[in-house]
Design an enzyme around this catalytic site. Structure first.
Site, short mmCIF file in Angstrom:
data_model
loop_
_atom_site.label_atom_id
_atom_site.label_comp_id
_atom_site.label_asym_id
_atom_site.label_seq_id
_atom_site.Cartn_x
_atom_site.Cartn_y
_atom_site.Cartn_z
N GLU A 47 0.86 -1.19 0.00
CA GLU A 47 0.00 0.00 0.00
C GLU A 47 0.90 1.24 0.00
O GLU A 47 1.98 1.23 0.59
CB GLU A 47 -0.91 0.03 1.24
CG GLU A 47 -1.75 1.30 1.30
CD GLU A 47 -2.89 1.25 2.32
OE1 GLU A 47 -2.86 0.36 3.18
OE2 GLU A 47 -3.78 2.10 2.24
N ASN A 375 -12.20 -3.23 0.42
CA ASN A 375 -11.23 -3.43 1.49
C ASN A 375 -11.85 -2.98 2.80
O ASN A 375 -12.34 -1.85 2.88
CB ASN A 375 -9.97 -2.60 1.26
CG ASN A 375 -9.04 -2.64 2.47
OD1 ASN A 375 -8.46 -3.68 2.77
ND2 ASN A 375 -8.91 -1.52 3.17
N GLU A 376 -11.83 -3.82 3.78
CA GLU A 376 -12.33 -3.48 5.11
C GLU A 376 -13.70 -2.78 5.04
O GLU A 376 -13.94 -1.83 5.77
CB GLU A 376 -11.32 -2.63 5.88
CG GLU A 376 -10.14 -3.45 6.36
CD GLU A 376 -9.29 -2.78 7.44
OE1 GLU A 376 -9.50 -1.60 7.73
OE2 GLU A 376 -8.43 -3.48 8.02
O1 AHR Z 1 -2.23 -1.51 6.73
C1 AHR Z 1 -2.72 -0.26 7.12
C2 AHR Z 1 -4.21 -0.20 7.04
O2 AHR Z 1 -4.79 -1.09 7.92
C3 AHR Z 1 -4.81 -0.58 5.73
O3 AHR Z 1 -4.82 0.46 4.84
C4 AHR Z 1 -6.20 -0.98 6.09
O4 AHR Z 1 -6.72 -1.97 5.24
C5 AHR Z 1 -6.09 -1.43 7.52
O5 AHR Z 1 -6.99 -0.78 8.32
#
Ligand code: AHR
Length: 658
Positions: A47, A375-376
């Site tokens: 990321e 994601n999440e």
């Molecule tokens: O890894 C850091 C963050 O943690 C990511 O962006 C997210 O998916 C999670 O909350």
């Protein structure tokens, strides 16, 4: 040996002998293969957080090269004792070039009056003596006569490399020009001066400087030392581009892959969500230039032999931030992004997106096999949206596996709801995240022992041991966290029929620009080091084997009883048995590893040990290998290995079976 040293040595051996009296017998049924290990099992999560991409793995040295930051001259400083009004101006051609509207106009009439701009780089520029640096710029020259004098300067202002660029073309068309020069000194925090000499009027954009030693020497490429760290892990997959960055703080700032492909000068820069996310770690100069875009991510995956695992936005912005959602009847754009991505990765070169891939230099497909939707994300609103994506993807690309989010936590109401729904939906993988204390990892090593074996597979997509009461960035990557992860991972390995992908997160952190810790790999402008967690991941990834074999103590899987954790696999093509064991005790334990096999083990095995005497111990730039794997030999007698397992240690034994 002097008398007192001799006595100390005898006492040490005696003491060690006494302490090692606790004996534990492990049986390894090496001929009994219970589950295949997916080639994807251990991977990496990338990321653009902590200056992971811009200022990190993307080797561009100039910050705000196209003047598109909210403050157009952020990262730049004007040079000169007498800068005439309007001689260094920012112009905006939003109609002509909406993705990259701003540029610099230099108008200088006095050849005796030196003016210029200085770029500070991303927390400075890491410059290496003797290395070639490639400067490039887009320009159009209305009134010729200016030449660019480039100077790399160290912290004291000394010139440590210089070059010149004389734009040739005249007229209204934008041109690209470049020049190269060598650095005469190494400097971790250099700056770039661009002086405008002579007189004339010129428009400039995309002022860029790259080192020659990028990964695979690709112009405009990636930092080779950072990619090498990934390659050394032999990851089974690489997940990209995140993380929360996929979601965006609001939908407008979500990650849109189509805006990250094609010529770099046309990729639209946006603010990085980690710029403002944490008030205690602000990063006002953190933007996404997308020089590292989806083509480069796929190429990186291919280079390091990892399956690409892109994650796309599901029509929902981060639920911790704006929680904006695209209405269901406006989800088409999002679903189309997925379909077009599959075409970009796998499509024939005569298709629209396959053609672009070919134009970018990769006519062969990237063989995309899986992708994540969301994601999440959580709640019924996520499930509603996911269903729509799934229907279309399954119908048009039944071979593509869908990775779906189980939210932010590995338990609780939200998780339970999603876990149930995703199983009903029969997604390919459920993405579980756990950022938890080392204690959590130690007490959950059996998490998957009784999991549903028939439903979707588990992707342990983001995890890291977060030591309590340590908030110091790199100090959070201590041995106590890493050994707890090593213990937990025995449980993933033992359940490799259920868990088929796993990745630590986040991956990279820049020591001068991080927002989130702990992280797997720390970098500065010139160096990298692997944390103890990195070595844990690497030991698993490079010794994964092809099948699980039972490893028992007292007839049970070893998942924390008496502070011991263990798993075992076999690498069939190499005829090698791989035994992993963690001793999470303050005392040594004598391990008797009995190999139940019809095959003949060699007389010696490799013993690889990862340990530290202090749970708070860390690696650092000054001592990057303080904790690192140490390989020795150990005897195998009567199909048994006897090893005195040191306190708080992670062992890997590799035994050849003939
Ligand atoms: O890894 C850091 C963050 O943690 C990511 O962006 C997210 O998916 C999670 O909350």
């Amino acid at each position: 040996m002097k008398g007192k040293h001799l006595i100390a040595a005898i006492l040490l051996v005696f003491n060690h002998h006494l302490q090692a009296q606790v004996t534990k017998t492990f049986t390894i049924q090496a001929d009994h293969l219970t589950a295949k290990i997916a080639p994807t099992m251990w991977g990496v999560f990338f990321e653009d957080i902590n200056l992971g991409a811009d200022g990190g793995i993307y080797a561009e040295l100039v910050k705000n090269r196209s003047f598109e930051f909210a403050q157009p001259l952020m990262g730049w400083q004007k040079l000169g004792d007498n800068i005439p009004e309007g001689s260094l101006a920012i112009l905006n051609r939003s109609q002509e070039k909406p993705n990259n509207p701003r540029f610099l106009q230099v108008d200088s009439n006095d050849p005796q009056n030196k003016i210029g701009l200085q770029n500070e780089g991303f927390r400075g520029m890491g410059i290496k003596r003797g290395l070639r640096y490639d400067f490039s710029v887009w320009y159009r020259q209305l009134k010729p006569g200016l030449r660019l004098h480039l100077e790399l300067v160290d912290s004291a202002g000394n010139t440590i490399g210089e070059g010149f660029l004389e734009p040739e073309a005249i007229g209204n068309q934008w041109q690209r020009a470049q020049t190269s020069f060598h650095a005469t000194q190494t400097c971790p925090k250099a700056k770039l001066n661009v002086w405008f000499e002579g007189q004339g009027k010129i428009d400039l954009d995309m002022l860029s400087l790259f080192p020659e030693d990028t990964w695979k020497r690709r112009p405009g490429g990636l930092r080779a030392d950072m990619v090498q760290r990934l390659a050394d892990m032999k990851p089974g997959f690489i997940r990209f581009p995140g993380g929360c960055i996929v979601e965006g703080r609001e939908l407008a700032s979500r990650f849109q892959w189509k805006k990250t492909v094609g010529p770099v000068e046309d990729r639209q820069l946006i603010i990085n969500r980690w710029n403002t996310e944490f008030q205690h770690r602000p990063a006002p100069d953190y933007y996404q230039s997308f020089g590292l875009g989806f083509f480069e991510y796929f190429q990186l995956a291919e280079d390091i032999g990892a399956e690409p695992l892109p994650i796309l936005n599901c029509g929902m912005a981060c639920q911790f931030n704006s929680a904006e959602q695209a209405p269901l009847d406006e989800l088409n754009t999002y679903v189309q992004d997925v379909l077009d991505l599959i075409e970009f990765a796998n499509g024939d070169i005569h298709t629209q997106w396959g053609k672009l891939r070919a134009q970018m230099g990769h006519p062969a497909p990237f063989h995309l096999k899986m992708l994540g939707v969301g994601n999440e994300n959580w709640g019924p609103q996520y499930i509603e949206r996911l269903e729509l994506f799934k229907k279309v993807i399954d119908a048009q690309h039944p071979d593509i596996k869908i990775v779906a989010s189980s939210g932010t936590d590995p338990d609780g109401e939200r998780f339970d709801f999603l876990n149930r729904k995703l199983r009903e939906l029969q997604v390919g993988f459920i993405d579980e995240h756990y950022y938890r204390s080392p204690e959590w990892f130690l007490s959950h090593a059996n998490r998957y022992d009784n999991y549903d074996r028939m439903g979707p597979k588990v992707f342990a997509g983001e995890y890291a041991g977060h030591p309590p009461q340590v908030t110091d960035g790199p100090l959070e990557n201590n041995w106590g966290a890493a050994i707890a992860e090593a213990a937990f991972l025995t449980g993933l390995e033992r359940n490799a029929d259920v868990v088929q992908m796993a990745s630590y997160a986040p991956l990279f952190a820049h020591i001068d620009g991080w927002q989130w810790a702990p992280d797997l790999i720390w970098v500065d402008n010139l160096r990298t080091y692997g944390t103890p967690s990195y070595y844990v991941q690497q030991l698993y990834a490079t010794n994964k084997g092809t099948a699980v074999v039972p490893m028992l103590a007292d007839g049970q899987a070893v998942s924390g009883q008496e502070g011991l954790y263990a798993s075992s696999t076999i690498d069939q093509p190499n005829g090698e048995l791989l035994i992993k064991v963690v001793n999470y005790n303050h005392k040594p334990v004598r391990g008797m590893f009995k190999l139940e096999t019809g095959k003949k083990p060699t007389k010696e095995a490799d013993q690889i040990l990862l340990t530290a005497t202090d749970l708070k111990a860390v690696n650092s730039f000054d001592d990057p290998e303080h904790i690192h794997p140490q390989t020795t030999k150990i005897a195998v007698k009567d199909k048994t290995i006897v090893a005195d397992l040191q306190p708080y240690s992670f062992y890997l034994f590799k035994v050849k079976l003939k």
